[in-house]
Enzyme design. Structure first.
Site, PDB file in Angstrom:
ATOM      1  CG  HIS A  68      47.426  37.003  32.724  1.00  0.00           C
ATOM      2  ND1 HIS A  68      46.810  37.795  33.658  1.00  0.00           N
ATOM      3  CD2 HIS A  68      46.905  35.758  32.863  1.00  0.00           C
ATOM      4  CE1 HIS A  68      45.943  37.062  34.338  1.00  0.00           C
ATOM      5  NE2 HIS A  68      45.982  35.826  33.883  1.00  0.00           N
ATOM      6  CD  GLU A  71      47.948  40.784  31.944  1.00  0.00           C
ATOM      7  OE1 GLU A  71      48.497  40.947  33.050  1.00  0.00           O
ATOM      8  OE2 GLU A  71      46.806  40.323  31.812  1.00  0.00           O
ATOM      9  CG  HIS A 165      48.335  41.117  36.336  1.00  0.00           C
ATOM     10  ND1 HIS A 165      47.813  39.985  35.754  1.00  0.00           N
ATOM     11  CD2 HIS A 165      48.926  40.700  37.495  1.00  0.00           C
ATOM     12  CE1 HIS A 165      48.063  38.928  36.512  1.00  0.00           C
ATOM     13  NE2 HIS A 165      48.735  39.333  37.576  1.00  0.00           N
ATOM     14  CD  GLU A 229      45.012  44.332  36.354  1.00  0.00           C
ATOM     15  OE1 GLU A 229      45.516  44.540  35.226  1.00  0.00           O
ATOM     16  OE2 GLU A 229      44.671  43.210  36.757  1.00  0.00           O
TER      17      GLU A 229
HETATM   18  O1  LIG Z   1      41.535  42.930  32.125  1.00  0.00           O
HETATM   19  C1  LIG Z   1      41.220  41.801  32.454  1.00  0.00           C
HETATM   20  O2  LIG Z   1      40.124  41.303  32.129  1.00  0.00           O
HETATM   21  C2  LIG Z   1      42.138  40.946  33.301  1.00  0.00           C
HETATM   22  C3  LIG Z   1      43.385  41.626  33.813  1.00  0.00           C
HETATM   23  C4  LIG Z   1      44.003  40.661  34.813  1.00  0.00           C
HETATM   24  O3  LIG Z   1      44.736  39.802  34.433  1.00  0.00           O
HETATM   25  N1  LIG Z   1      43.569  40.776  36.071  1.00  0.00           N
HETATM   26  C5  LIG Z   1      43.851  39.790  37.077  1.00  0.00           C
HETATM   27  C6  LIG Z   1      43.252  40.239  38.376  1.00  0.00           C
HETATM   28  C7  LIG Z   1      43.587  39.291  39.505  1.00  0.00           C
HETATM   29  C8  LIG Z   1      42.868  39.617  40.811  1.00  0.00           C
HETATM   30  O4  LIG Z   1      41.642  39.578  40.848  1.00  0.00           O
HETATM   31  O5  LIG Z   1      43.576  39.884  41.819  1.00  0.00           O
HETATM   32  C9  LIG Z   1      43.251  38.457  36.650  1.00  0.00           C
HETATM   33  O6  LIG Z   1      42.147  38.458  36.071  1.00  0.00           O
HETATM   34  O7  LIG Z   1      43.878  37.434  36.905  1.00  0.00           O
HETATM   35 ZN   LIG Z   2      46.809  39.842  33.997  1.00  0.00          ZN
END
Ligand SMILES: O=C(O)CCC(=O)N[C@@H](CCC(=O)O)C(=O)O
Ligand SMILES: [Zn+2]
Length: 350
Positions: A68, A71, A165, A229
């Site tokens: 993303h 980020e 991320h 994260e």
């Molecule tokens: O804060 C958010 O809403 C999204 C942060 C983010 O990009 N998280 C990933 C997590 C991936 C996973 O579930 O392993 C995403 O949503 O792609």
């Molecule tokens: Zn992300």
């Protein structure tokens, strides 16, 4: 001097692979060179650079960021590591593949350009009847680069992938990791010890397959793989980098040491959560009852409204059910919310 040799000269002088990638948003011709310490450097594509030291290695490490583009903290961390390696300040003891996932989305300061890259892995980039776009092509290529990297390393080596991320919202637990669904295989204490050393004491255990980068490398390549994260999204220049000191030091040790000794495993060091459910947005009319400031890990009482998707209302069905990644703005059919509940460690851990 050809354009190719000019950028290689500059890269060797400044180590600035991030700028080179941002200047070549979707494609960069492959090239190779060798550092004065003997480390072989291979540029596979824009945002994709591999380092192979001359010593015997045991771990094949993939570090990805900018899946993303907005980020930025993980991008800054990887940029710094790459510079230190190219400029000879960090001598590697392991093979490493760095990936800046989506250079154009970095340039526009957005999560993605046309489509969320982290919903396209594990083959979801190529679907009959669905038009390809730059992100779909990129997801397919990134899978191939990771696959080739692990294959060149060989079987029976340690494989890991940390996909870095930052979250859109603030989080009660500022740093946390998502442990992809392992299809019944045990979780690893050594990985939790590594995460703790990075400053990440909170881990969410997924219970179903996903289309994320970390699930792909875990499922297809049996890598120890996590989405990590590292705090809340901020524009370049606004990250307090002192908050990432432990992460930087631990990643640096992982790739530059033959072996890293972590703090002995103690379950009480961690807050573990099981993913309870995933709520998808299926209607245009999708909303949350809580404010945009509600943080990840905010818990709800049994019976509280969690989300409204058209005519369907979702209520907390467990006391303390907590919200993760609420985003009402996702494309139809995509995950708009995860909920989690505390997890007591079982014996499914080695
Ligand atoms: O804060 C958010 O809403 C999204 C942060 C983010 O990009 N998280 C990933 C997590 C991936 C996973 O579930 O392993 C995403 O949503 O792609
Ligand atoms: Zn992300």
């Amino acid at each position: 001097m050809t354009a190719n040799s000019k950028y290689l000269n500059e890269l060797q002088q400044h180590g600035d692979f991030l700028t080179l990638s941002r200047n070549n948003e979707w494609h960069l011709a492959p090239s190779v060179f060798t550092l004065s310490n003997g480390t072989a450097v291979t540029i596979h594509d824009t945002g994709v650079i591999e380092f192979q030291p001359t010593c015997d290695t045991t771990i094949d490490v993939v570090l990805s960021s900018a899946i993303h583009g907005n980020e930025t903290a993980p991008i800054e961390i990887c940029d710094e590591l790459i510079k230190r390696i190219i400029l000879g300040d960090l001598q590697l003891a392991q093979r490493v593949l760095f990936i800046f996932g989506n250079p154009q989305s970095i340039n526009i300061g957005k999560r993605f350009v046309e489509e969320n890259l982290n919903r396209l892995f594990n083959g979801h980039h190529t679907i009959e009847g669905v038009q390809m776009n730059n992100e779909r092509t990129r997801a397919a290529r990134l899978e191939q680069y990771v696959s080739d990297f692990y294959q060149r390393g060989g079987q029976h080596r340690e494989r890991c992938h940390y996909d870095l991320h930052t979250a859109i919202r603030g989080s009660k637990n500022d740093k946390f990791a998502v442990y992809p669904f392992l299809h019944g295989k045990p979780w690893k204490k050594s990985q939790l010890q590594f995460l703790l050393s990075c400053g990440v004491n909170t881990v969410l255990m997924m219970k179903s397959p996903a289309t994320t980068f970390s699930y792909y490398s875990s499922f297809v390549h049996d890598a120890d793989s996590f989405t990590v994260e590292l705090g809340q999204v901020k524009p370049f220049g606004e990250n307090d980098m002192s908050r990432f000191a432990k992460t930087k030091a631990t990643l640096s040790a992982l790739i530059s040491q033959k072996e890293v000794i972590y703090k002995e495993f103690d379950a009480s060091d961690f807050e573990l959560f099981a993913v309870h459910r995933s709520i998808n947005r299926t209607e245009h009319d999708f909303s949350f009852p809580f404010s945009d400031n509600a943080e990840n890990f905010t818990g709800f009482s049994k019976g509280d409204l969690l989300a409204t998707d058209g005519q369907t209302c979702y209520y907390a069905d467990v006391e303390g059910e907590a919200i993760i990644f609420p985003n009402a703005d996702v494309a139809l059919g995509q995950r708009a919310l995860l909920t989690v509940i505390p997890l007591q460690l079982t014996d499914n851990i080695i």
